[in-house]
Design a protein around this motif. Structure first.
Motif, PDB file in Angstrom:
ATOM      1  N   GLU A  76      -7.858  43.585   3.414  1.00 22.87           N
ATOM      2  CA  GLU A  76      -7.150  43.537   4.687  1.00 22.87           C
ATOM      3  C   GLU A  76      -7.279  42.121   5.247  1.00 22.87           C
ATOM      4  N   SER A  77      -6.154  41.523   5.586  1.00 27.43           N
ATOM      5  CA  SER A  77      -6.168  40.177   6.150  1.00 27.43           C
ATOM      6  C   SER A  77      -6.343  40.279   7.655  1.00 27.43           C
ATOM      7  N   THR A  78      -7.270  39.516   8.188  1.00 23.83           N
ATOM      8  CA  THR A  78      -7.512  39.532   9.629  1.00 23.83           C
ATOM      9  C   THR A  78      -7.572  38.098  10.147  1.00 23.83           C
ATOM     10  N   ILE A  79      -7.413  37.954  11.430  1.00 24.51           N
ATOM     11  CA  ILE A  79      -7.567  36.661  12.073  1.00 24.51           C
ATOM     12  C   ILE A  79      -8.810  36.726  12.946  1.00 24.51           C
ATOM     13  N   GLU A  80      -9.717  35.807  12.716  1.00 21.45           N
ATOM     14  CA  GLU A  80     -10.921  35.729  13.537  1.00 21.45           C
ATOM     15  C   GLU A  80     -10.518  35.111  14.876  1.00 21.45           C
ATOM     16  N   THR A  81     -10.815  35.803  15.968  1.00 22.60           N
ATOM     17  CA  THR A  81     -10.349  35.334  17.271  1.00 22.60           C
ATOM     18  C   THR A  81     -11.357  34.439  17.982  1.00 22.60           C
ATOM     19  N   THR A  82     -12.597  34.445  17.546  1.00 26.40           N
ATOM     20  CA  THR A  82     -13.561  33.556  18.175  1.00 26.40           C
ATOM     21  C   THR A  82     -13.509  32.196  17.481  1.00 26.40           C
ATOM     22  N   LEU A  83     -13.520  31.144  18.278  1.00 27.89           N
ATOM     23  CA  LEU A  83     -13.437  29.797  17.745  1.00 27.89           C
ATOM     24  C   LEU A  83     -14.750  29.071  17.957  1.00 27.89           C
ATOM     25  N   THR A  84     -15.133  28.315  16.956  1.00 28.91           N
ATOM     26  CA  THR A  84     -16.294  27.457  17.131  1.00 28.91           C
ATOM     27  C   THR A  84     -15.831  26.213  17.884  1.00 28.91           C
ATOM     28  N   PRO A  85     -16.683  25.608  18.675  1.00 28.10           N
ATOM     29  CA  PRO A  85     -16.280  24.404  19.400  1.00 28.10           C
ATOM     30  C   PRO A  85     -15.858  23.304  18.425  1.00 28.10           C
ATOM     31  N   ILE A  86     -14.820  22.569  18.808  1.00 24.92           N
ATOM     32  CA  ILE A  86     -14.308  21.476  17.987  1.00 24.92           C
ATOM     33  C   ILE A  86     -14.559  20.172  18.717  1.00 24.92           C
ATOM     34  N   GLY A  87     -15.250  19.245  18.064  1.00 25.01           N
ATOM     35  CA  GLY A  87     -15.492  17.941  18.661  1.00 25.01           C
ATOM     36  C   GLY A  87     -14.380  16.981  18.294  1.00 25.01           C
ATOM     37  N   PHE A  88     -13.961  16.150  19.251  1.00 25.89           N
ATOM     38  CA  PHE A  88     -12.938  15.152  18.975  1.00 25.89           C
ATOM     39  C   PHE A  88     -13.136  13.972  19.913  1.00 25.89           C
TER      40      PHE A  88
ATOM     41  N   GLY B  16       0.836  -1.192   0.000  1.00 33.69           N
ATOM     42  CA  GLY B  16       0.000   0.000   0.000  1.00 33.69           C
ATOM     43  C   GLY B  16       0.874   1.246   0.000  1.00 33.69           C
ATOM     44  N   LYS B  17       0.266   2.374  -0.359  1.00 28.32           N
ATOM     45  CA  LYS B  17       1.003   3.639  -0.382  1.00 28.32           C
ATOM     46  C   LYS B  17       0.549   4.480   0.801  1.00 28.32           C
ATOM     47  N   PHE B  18       1.497   4.831   1.675  1.00 34.01           N
ATOM     48  CA  PHE B  18       1.166   5.629   2.853  1.00 34.01           C
ATOM     49  C   PHE B  18       0.604   6.978   2.405  1.00 34.01           C
ATOM     50  N   PRO B  19      -0.459   7.457   3.075  1.00 34.47           N
ATOM     51  CA  PRO B  19      -1.085   8.713   2.629  1.00 34.47           C
ATOM     52  C   PRO B  19      -0.147   9.915   2.759  1.00 34.47           C
ATOM     53  N   PRO B  20      -0.369  10.947   1.943  1.00 33.66           N
ATOM     54  CA  PRO B  20       0.462  12.152   2.009  1.00 33.66           C
ATOM     55  C   PRO B  20       0.113  12.968   3.259  1.00 33.66           C
ATOM     56  N   VAL B  21       0.832  12.719   4.338  1.00 33.16           N
ATOM     57  CA  VAL B  21       0.468  13.292   5.635  1.00 33.16           C
ATOM     58  C   VAL B  21       0.567  14.806   5.691  1.00 33.16           C
ATOM     59  N   ASN B  22       1.448  15.393   4.904  1.00 37.02           N
ATOM     60  CA  ASN B  22       1.595  16.852   4.966  1.00 37.02           C
ATOM     61  C   ASN B  22       0.324  17.577   4.528  1.00 37.02           C
ATOM     62  N   GLN B  23      -0.548  16.886   3.816  1.00 33.57           N
ATOM     63  CA  GLN B  23      -1.796  17.520   3.383  1.00 33.57           C
ATOM     64  C   GLN B  23      -2.798  17.672   4.526  1.00 33.57           C
ATOM     65  N   VAL B  24      -2.641  16.889   5.600  1.00 37.23           N
ATOM     66  CA  VAL B  24      -3.608  16.981   6.701  1.00 37.23           C
ATOM     67  C   VAL B  24      -3.036  17.628   7.954  1.00 37.23           C
ATOM     68  N   ILE B  25      -1.734  17.898   7.994  1.00 41.72           N
ATOM     69  CA  ILE B  25      -1.152  18.543   9.166  1.00 41.72           C
ATOM     70  C   ILE B  25      -1.384  20.044   9.053  1.00 41.72           C
ATOM     71  N   PRO B  26      -2.172  20.630   9.960  1.00 36.61           N
ATOM     72  CA  PRO B  26      -2.443  22.067   9.866  1.00 36.61           C
ATOM     73  C   PRO B  26      -1.221  22.896  10.256  1.00 36.61           C
ATOM     74  N   GLU B  27      -1.123  24.080   9.698  1.00 39.29           N
ATOM     75  CA  GLU B  27      -0.096  25.020  10.114  1.00 39.29           C
ATOM     76  C   GLU B  27      -0.399  25.455  11.545  1.00 39.29           C
ATOM     77  N   PRO B  28       0.616  25.758  12.353  1.00 35.79           N
ATOM     78  CA  PRO B  28       0.337  26.223  13.714  1.00 35.79           C
ATOM     79  C   PRO B  28      -0.509  27.488  13.715  1.00 35.79           C
ATOM     80  N   GLY B  29      -1.360  27.638  14.706  1.00 37.82           N
ATOM     81  CA  GLY B  29      -2.172  28.831  14.859  1.00 37.82           C
ATOM     82  C   GLY B  29      -3.561  28.507  15.368  1.00 37.82           C
ATOM     83  N   PHE B  30      -4.249  29.539  15.791  1.00 38.19           N
ATOM     84  CA  PHE B  30      -5.584  29.395  16.355  1.00 38.19           C
ATOM     85  C   PHE B  30      -6.519  30.359  15.653  1.00 38.19           C
ATOM     86  N   GLY B  31      -7.743  29.942  15.458  1.00 39.26           N
ATOM     87  CA  GLY B  31      -8.709  30.784  14.778  1.00 39.26           C
ATOM     88  C   GLY B  31      -8.746  30.488  13.295  1.00 39.26           C
TER      89      GLY B  31
END
Length: 197
Positions: free
Chosen positions: A126-138, A99-114
């Protein structure tokens, strides 16, 4: 210790046990398990969670063996043998599943929040960062696997506690979480996929 030779990848039992926590047990999915990912690092995934042991350039797998994968069952057997004989775990390249291992770099998010957003302000972008986060289920059982990664990176000869980990990326409800574990000059990245609750 993770070391690539011409015929195998040799690693400590603790490293193998940490990888097994993330490897798929589903024999019908030969592309999931423990693998050498596209960057030459040692990785494991079951499609819901992922660990990448980031290796120094000199320690990385050769180009010829990248994106190859070993089954969870094979690694588990070799880890049991190594534990019983007090030898390193030896994963032979001849035991790759095909089998071919999946391309993991496609699913690793860049560091950061929001969530990054672009908006227009008086005719200018104008580039902005949204500071409010929606809840994340895991699934908390996926997060619990990080303990094995901390154990693998800890110094077994010292009596100090296991290293902690950092949550370095959390974007939104459908984006993965990224954790970093660093200890004793070693590093690992853990990615946990979100789930709807």
């Amino acid at each position: 210790m993770i070391h690539f030779t011409n015929e195998s990848c040799d690693l400590d039992v603790a490293d193998a046990l940490a990888l097994l926590e993330f490897a798929s047990k589903d024999a019908t999915r030969p592309n999931l398990g423990v693998g050498i990912c596209d960057a030459g690092n040692l990785c494991a995934t079951d499609g819901h969670a992922l660990v990448v042991f980031r290796l120094e350039d000199g320690a990385k797998g050769s180009e010829a063996h990248r994106n190859q994968v070993w089954s969870q069952a094979y690694v588990k057997t070799e880890a049991a043998v190594a534990k019983a004989t007090k030898q390193p775990v030896r994963l032979m390249y001849s035991a790759f599943t095909g089998g071919k291992f999946p391309p993991v770099n496609q699913v690793i998010p860049e560091p950061g929040f929001g969530v990054e957003k672009t908006r227009k302000v008086r005719g200018k972008d104008e580039s902005t960062i949204e500071t409010t986060l929606t809840p994340i289920g895991f699934n908390p059982m996926y997060v619990a696997r990080i303990a094995k990664v901390c154990e693998a990176l800890s110094d077994s000869k010292s009596k100090r506690s296991q290293p902690g980990c950092q949550l370095v990326a959390m974007r939104g409800e459908l984006d993965p979480l990224r954790f970093e574990v660093k200890a004793n000059g070693r590093e690992a990245t853990v990615v946990i996929m979100p789930m709807r609750i």
